[in-house]
Design an enzyme around this catalytic site. Sequence first.
Site, short mmCIF file in Angstrom:
data_model
loop_
_atom_site.label_atom_id
_atom_site.label_comp_id
_atom_site.label_asym_id
_atom_site.label_seq_id
_atom_site.Cartn_x
_atom_site.Cartn_y
_atom_site.Cartn_z
CB CYS A 2 -0.95 0.09 1.19
SG CYS A 2 -2.04 -1.32 1.32
NE ARG A 27 4.54 1.84 0.06
CZ ARG A 27 5.52 1.58 0.91
NH1 ARG A 27 6.76 1.81 0.55
NH2 ARG A 27 5.27 1.11 2.09
CD1 TRP A 75 0.29 -6.36 -2.89
CD2 TRP A 75 0.02 -6.84 -0.72
NE1 TRP A 75 0.70 -7.66 -2.69
CE2 TRP A 75 0.54 -7.98 -1.37
CE3 TRP A 75 -0.22 -6.91 0.65
CZ2 TRP A 75 0.82 -9.17 -0.70
CZ3 TRP A 75 0.05 -8.10 1.31
CH2 TRP A 75 0.57 -9.20 0.64
CG ASN A 101 1.30 0.76 4.31
OD1 ASN A 101 1.06 -0.43 4.15
ND2 ASN A 101 2.53 1.24 4.32
N GLY A 102 -0.87 -0.94 6.49
CA GLY A 102 -0.51 -1.73 7.67
C GLY A 102 -1.60 -2.73 7.97
CD GLU A 487 17.77 -12.51 -6.46
OE1 GLU A 487 17.19 -13.02 -5.49
OE2 GLU A 487 17.40 -11.44 -6.97
CE LYS A 491 14.39 -10.82 -8.83
NZ LYS A 491 15.08 -10.55 -7.59
CD GLU A 494 10.57 -11.46 -7.35
OE1 GLU A 494 11.70 -11.46 -7.86
OE2 GLU A 494 10.20 -10.61 -6.54
CG HIS A 510 20.83 -35.88 -2.61
ND1 HIS A 510 21.24 -37.10 -2.12
CD2 HIS A 510 21.96 -35.16 -2.82
CE1 HIS A 510 22.56 -37.09 -2.02
NE2 HIS A 510 23.01 -35.93 -2.44
CE LYS A 611 11.70 -2.61 -4.92
NZ LYS A 611 12.42 -3.71 -5.55
C1 F6R Z 1 12.42 -10.05 -4.82
C2 F6R Z 1 12.18 -9.02 -3.83
C3 F6R Z 1 11.78 -9.46 -2.47
C4 F6R Z 1 12.50 -8.59 -1.43
C5 F6R Z 1 11.99 -8.92 -0.02
C6 F6R Z 1 12.73 -8.14 1.03
O1 F6R Z 1 12.74 -9.51 -6.07
O2 F6R Z 1 12.26 -7.86 -4.09
O3 F6R Z 1 12.03 -10.81 -2.27
O4 F6R Z 1 13.86 -8.83 -1.52
O5 F6R Z 1 10.63 -8.64 0.05
O6 F6R Z 1 12.60 -6.77 0.85
P1 F6R Z 1 13.60 -5.74 1.50
O7 F6R Z 1 14.94 -6.00 0.92
O8 F6R Z 1 13.05 -4.41 1.14
O9 F6R Z 1 13.59 -6.00 2.97
#
Ligand code: F6R
Length: 616
Positions: A2, A27, A75, A101-102, A487, A491, A494, A510, A611
Amino acid sequence: MCGIVGYLGNKQAFDILIKGLHRLEYRGYDSAGVALVDNNGNLNVYKTKGKVNNLEQYCKDKNINGTVGIAHTRWATHGEPNDKNAHPHYSQSKNLAIIHNGIIENYLTLKTFLISKGYEFKSDTDTEVVVQFIEYIMQSQKCDLYSAVTHTLTQLVGAYAIGVVERNNPNLLIAARKASPLIVGVGNNEYFLGSDASPIIEYTNKVIYINDEQVVKIERGKEIEIHDLKNVKLQPVINEISLSLDDIEKGGFEHFMLKEIFEQPKSLSLCMNGRLNKELNEIKLSAITDFGDKFDKCQRIVITACGTSWHAGLIGKYLFENLCRIPVEIEVASEFRYRDPVILPNDILIAISQSGETADTLAAMELAKKQGAFVFGICNVIGSSVARMTDTGVYTHAGPEIGVASTKAFTTQVAVLVMTALAVAKRKNSIKDEEYHSIIGELSHIEEKINKIFQQVDHIKDISKIFTYAKNFIYLGRGYNYPVAMEGALKLKEISYIHAEGYPAAEMKHGPIALIDEEMPTVVIAPDNTNHLYQKVLSNVQEVKARKGRIIAIVCEGDDGVAKNADYTIEIPKTVACLSPLLTVIPLQLLSYYIAVAKGRNVDQPRNLAKSVTVE
Ligand code: F6R
C-alpha cells in the site's frame, strides 16, 4: 504494501495525489482511491478496483475540487481487491475519511464493539474499523479529530501509517505512524504525505521522517505539530534529501526493471565510492572503523533478511566464514522472529533490507536487539526504519529501486557484504595481503565487467524467446553461486510466473533430477573453470544431459567444459570466486526479464506482489 499520499496547501490536491499514487504504485496496485475536502462542505471519496489509471478515468466527470486530500494505492490484506475494500474509507456519518497502510490485528474486537454501538460496515477491511472508532471517540468524548485519532491509536494493536481528513474542515490533515513508513514533505505553505519520498520530491526536498507512535497535525497557515501518543509535543526535525526526479523515472527504458538492471555498474560505483580506495588498494568503512571491536569480540554473526536480501545474506555467510573465519548463521526473518532464537553474548545481527521497511526484518532486529545483540544494518533507503533501528551499518546507495523484482539492490548488497567482510578480515588478520588486494583490485573492475555482459543482451534475448514454453525451470550453482541459483529462480517466478527452483548443484541427484526431461530447462552457473567445484558441476551437467535435459550455462569466457555440454551458453568475464555473484546474476536477471516480456507479463508490477512488504 500500500502506498499513501496526502496534500494540504494552496494548489488543487487531485493532480498531486494522482501523480503521487503513480509513483507509489510499485507498493500495491489492486485498487486505488482518493478523498478530497472542498470549501463547500463536501468530503468526496472516489475509489475503484485496479490501477491508478482506472481511478483517473473514474474521476473524469467527478467533482475533484479541494486543496486538501488523501489517496491510496492498495495491496489487499483484509478483504479481496474490489471497489468497496479500496481506500479511502468513510466513517459512518461520512464526516471523516481515512487511508491506511498496515494491519490492525485487533480489528475484530473493535468491530464487534462498534457494531454493538450501532455502527455499520461497508467493507471487509481492518481500516474501516479505525475510522469508525475515531468517529465514535469524537462523538462519545466530544473531542476534536486530533484528540480522537490519538486516543484511537492507543487502542490499536498492529501496524499503521494513516492519513485522515474531515468534512467541513478543509484546513486540516492528520497523519500518524507505527511500523509502517510515513514521510511528511515540507513545502512553501504546503505539506505532503508519502509512504516514501517519491511522491514528494518533485515539490520539495525537505522532509520529516515520522517515528513510531507519533501523530502529525497539519493545519493551514500554522506550523506543523507532532505529538506522541501521550500527547507530549515533539520538535519536528527537517531533513534534506538528495533524491532527484530522474532517479524515480524510467529514463527511456521500457520498464523500471530493465533500467535498474542496466544501472548496476553505476549503482555499484556509487556504493563503493569513498569506501574502496583504488590508489591505496584498501577498503574503508566508517561502520567498521568505529565499531570494528564488535567484530573482533564476536564469536558469531547472525544474518537475517527476506527474499532477495536473504539471498544476498547467504553470500554474506560464505564471505564472513571464508574471509574472516567467523561462524555465521543465516535465517529468513519471519522464522527467526518467532523461533525464540538463542542470542549469545557479543553476537552481531546483520539485517539486510532494500526498503528498510520489511516488517519481518524489523521484528527480527528488535528481538535480537532486546536480547543484547549488536545490530548492523545493510539498507538502501536512507532514513528508513531499518536504518534508524540499527546500531551502525552501511547504506547500499543503489538509488531508488522501483521495479518490484529486486536487481540493483541485490548486487549492491553483495558489494557491501564483500567490503564489510574485507574490512573485518583485514583488522582480524584473517586474510593474506595478496588475497585482500586481489579482491579489491577485481572489485574496482567490476563495473566494466558488467558492461561487457551487457554486450550480449541480444543473445540473451534470443535465448529467452526459446524458453517461453517452459512451465518449470531448475537453477543449479555451487559455493558462492548457490544463492545466485536461488536468486535467478526467484526472479523468473516473480515476473514470468514460471515455476522455478534454485538448488546447490550436487543436491540435484537427491530428488530434483526426477524432474529432468527434454521439456525441462536447467540453468547451470559454473563461472570458474579453475575453481575446485567446477569439475563437480561439470558432472552434474552431464547427469542432466544424460536425461535429455536442456541446459543454459553461465560460464567464463573461453570455457570448454560445461559449455560443450550446454545447449546455450552465456559467457561472463573471469573474476575471483567471491565476486562472481556480481557477474553471474546479471544474465539471470536479463533472462527472466526477457522471458517475462515475451510472455506479455507486467514486469514492473507482477501479480500479487508489492515492493515493500510492511505486513507480516
Ligand atoms: C524479490 C524481492 C523481495 C525482497 C523482499 C525483502 O525480487 O524484491 O524478495 O527482496 O521482500 O525486501 P527488502 O529488501 O526491502 O527488505
